[in-house]
Design a protein around this motif. Structure first.
Motif, mmCIF file in Angstrom:
data_model
loop_
_atom_site.group_PDB
_atom_site.id
_atom_site.type_symbol
_atom_site.label_atom_id
_atom_site.label_comp_id
_atom_site.label_asym_id
_atom_site.label_seq_id
_atom_site.Cartn_x
_atom_site.Cartn_y
_atom_site.Cartn_z
ATOM 1 N N GLU A 180 9.868 2.632 0.743
ATOM 2 C CA GLU A 180 10.257 2.719 -0.666
ATOM 3 C C GLU A 180 10.706 4.144 -0.999
ATOM 4 N N PRO A 181 11.939 4.326 -1.468
ATOM 5 C CA PRO A 181 12.398 5.682 -1.793
ATOM 6 C C PRO A 181 11.496 6.404 -2.795
ATOM 7 N N ALA A 182 11.031 5.710 -3.832
ATOM 8 C CA ALA A 182 10.187 6.368 -4.835
ATOM 9 C C ALA A 182 8.857 6.792 -4.232
ATOM 10 N N MET A 183 8.295 5.968 -3.357
ATOM 11 C CA MET A 183 7.037 6.303 -2.698
ATOM 12 C C MET A 183 7.224 7.484 -1.744
ATOM 13 N N LEU A 184 8.307 7.492 -1.008
ATOM 14 C CA LEU A 184 8.572 8.597 -0.080
ATOM 15 C C LEU A 184 8.762 9.908 -0.844
ATOM 16 N N ALA A 185 9.436 9.855 -1.981
ATOM 17 C CA ALA A 185 9.595 11.057 -2.805
ATOM 18 C C ALA A 185 8.250 11.509 -3.367
ATOM 19 N N HIS A 186 7.378 10.568 -3.691
ATOM 20 C CA HIS A 186 6.020 10.878 -4.147
ATOM 21 C C HIS A 186 5.262 11.632 -3.061
ATOM 22 N N LEU A 187 5.328 11.138 -1.835
ATOM 23 C CA LEU A 187 4.646 11.801 -0.728
ATOM 24 C C LEU A 187 5.250 13.170 -0.443
ATOM 25 N N LEU A 188 6.572 13.245 -0.437
ATOM 26 C CA LEU A 188 7.226 14.525 -0.172
ATOM 27 C C LEU A 188 6.830 15.562 -1.220
ATOM 28 N N ALA B 59 -3.811 7.438 -3.747
ATOM 29 C CA ALA B 59 -4.413 6.200 -3.253
ATOM 30 C C ALA B 59 -3.370 5.181 -2.826
ATOM 31 N N LEU B 60 -2.103 5.465 -3.066
ATOM 32 C CA LEU B 60 -1.038 4.536 -2.701
ATOM 33 C C LEU B 60 -0.802 4.571 -1.193
ATOM 34 N N GLY B 61 -0.222 3.489 -0.649
ATOM 35 C CA GLY B 61 0.186 3.516 0.746
ATOM 36 C C GLY B 61 -0.525 2.541 1.655
ATOM 37 N N HIS B 62 -1.034 1.442 1.109
ATOM 38 C CA HIS B 62 -1.715 0.463 1.960
ATOM 39 C C HIS B 62 -0.731 -0.317 2.824
ATOM 40 N N THR B 63 0.393 -0.724 2.263
ATOM 41 C CA THR B 63 1.295 -1.646 2.939
ATOM 42 C C THR B 63 2.332 -0.917 3.792
ATOM 43 N N GLU B 64 2.813 -1.608 4.816
ATOM 44 C CA GLU B 64 3.910 -1.050 5.619
ATOM 45 C C GLU B 64 5.143 -0.820 4.758
ATOM 46 N N GLU B 65 5.376 -1.740 3.821
ATOM 47 C CA GLU B 65 6.559 -1.635 2.964
ATOM 48 C C GLU B 65 6.557 -0.364 2.125
ATOM 49 N N SER B 66 5.360 0.166 1.838
ATOM 50 C CA SER B 66 5.269 1.397 1.049
ATOM 51 C C SER B 66 6.100 2.515 1.652
ATOM 52 N N TYR B 67 6.136 2.562 2.982
ATOM 53 C CA TYR B 67 6.750 3.694 3.668
ATOM 54 C C TYR B 67 8.256 3.524 3.868
ATOM 55 N N GLU C 140 -2.953 -1.375 9.264
ATOM 56 C CA GLU C 140 -1.794 -1.713 10.088
ATOM 57 C C GLU C 140 -0.576 -0.880 9.727
ATOM 58 N N SER C 141 -0.593 -0.257 8.558
ATOM 59 C CA SER C 141 0.559 0.525 8.105
ATOM 60 C C SER C 141 0.598 1.937 8.677
ATOM 61 N N ILE C 142 -0.412 2.331 9.467
ATOM 62 C CA ILE C 142 -0.441 3.704 9.967
ATOM 63 C C ILE C 142 0.815 4.056 10.778
ATOM 64 N N PRO C 143 1.255 3.242 11.746
ATOM 65 C CA PRO C 143 2.482 3.611 12.469
ATOM 66 C C PRO C 143 3.689 3.795 11.551
ATOM 67 N N ALA C 144 3.825 2.925 10.551
ATOM 68 C CA ALA C 144 4.937 3.075 9.604
ATOM 69 C C ALA C 144 4.793 4.366 8.820
ATOM 70 N N GLY C 145 3.561 4.719 8.449
ATOM 71 C CA GLY C 145 3.328 5.964 7.726
ATOM 72 C C GLY C 145 3.662 7.181 8.555
ATOM 73 N N VAL C 146 3.240 7.185 9.807
ATOM 74 C CA VAL C 146 3.557 8.311 10.703
ATOM 75 C C VAL C 146 5.069 8.449 10.861
ATOM 76 N N ALA C 147 5.744 7.328 11.088
ATOM 77 C CA ALA C 147 7.206 7.371 11.253
ATOM 78 C C ALA C 147 7.881 7.889 9.995
ATOM 79 N N ALA C 148 7.398 7.473 8.838
ATOM 80 C CA ALA C 148 8.001 7.921 7.578
ATOM 81 C C ALA C 148 7.791 9.409 7.368
ATOM 82 N N LEU C 149 6.600 9.912 7.665
ATOM 83 C CA LEU C 149 6.348 11.346 7.501
ATOM 84 C C LEU C 149 7.196 12.165 8.475
ATOM 85 N N ARG C 150 7.335 11.671 9.691
ATOM 86 C CA ARG C 150 8.212 12.374 10.642
ATOM 87 C C ARG C 150 9.657 12.394 10.152
ATOM 88 N N ASP C 151 10.101 11.285 9.584
ATOM 89 C CA ASP C 151 11.469 11.226 9.069
ATOM 90 C C ASP C 151 11.638 12.168 7.882
#
Length: 216
Positions: free
Chosen positions: A199-207, A189-197, A15-26
């Motif tokens: 989180e500033p620390a998680m977004l910096a991890h992905l970036l 392996a992180l990123g299951h929850t919508e809330e993950s996307y 269910e977190s895929i839309p939040a993940g896509v939006a976060a990556l676009r941002d």
């Protein structure tokens, strides 16, 4: 820099895929790179992929490419293109050996979503340089069929004493990188929850993982 984000699923769908896509676009908007998101396997042709620097599989699952798409992705990586796998990417293309090597390990199972302690194995990487020595957060703690440590550089491990249901033991990798397939590969392996996307620390991890895969 252009990044293709692919989130097709033929198995479990997060269910977190839309939040993940939006976060990556941002992230792309804020850090000056273009993100093209799709679930169309037709995007995987030599001509289409030639316009991208890095490809991200965001919680994909099951078989998501035909033979032509597989060949195009493999050629892209063999020629030096970058790859990022996020969370469910490890549940994808189980019968394609190259993809298993590219991600680094195959998903095996997980306990319920719960808080745990993540230990930073290396701080000399853009995906982890911003993190404290121990990072406490809530996620779904993936286990893998094999420990990838011998073939990759492990960046994060999870402390199984900090949550219930862990089954990999004292050495439980969560994120890593390698160059075994030609281009640079980063998996988390992180990123299951919508809330993950959010989180500033998680977004910096992905970036950081994206920047590593795209440019080193």
């Amino acid at each position: 820099m252009r990044m293709l984000t692919y989130s097709r699923t033929t198995g479990f769908r997060h269910e977190s895929i839309p939040a993940g896509v939006a976060a990556l676009r941002d992230l792309g908007r804020r850090h000056d790179f273009e993100v093209v998101a799709t679930e169309d396997p037709a995007a995987f042709s030599a001509a289409e992929l030639a316009g991208f620097t890095v490809i991200t599989f965001l919680s994909t699952s099951g078989p998501v490419l035909d033979d032509g798409g597989r060949a195009a992705l493999e050629r892209f990586v063999r020629d030096g293109g970058g790859f990022v796998g996020i969370h469910g990417a490890a549940t994808t293309e189980y019968d394609w050996p190259f993809f298993g090597d590219l991600v680094g390990a195959r998903f095996d199972g997980h306990p319920e979503v719960q808080p745990a302690r993540i230990v930073i194995s290396r701080h000399d990487h853009p995906a982890t340089a911003h993190l404290p020595p121990v990072w406490e957060r809530t996620d779904e703690w993936y286990e893998f069929r094999t420990n990838p440590r011998d073939a990759v550089t492990v960046l994060l491990t999870v402390d199984e004493s900090s949550y219930a249901g862990g089954g990999m033991g004292d050495d439980h990798p969560l994120a890593w990188h390698h160059g075994n397939c030609g281009g640079r590969s980063f998996y988390t392996a992180l990123g299951h929850t919508e809330e993950s996307y959010a989180e500033p620390a998680m977004l910096a991890h992905l970036l950081g993982g994206i920047r590593y895969a795209a440019t080193g």
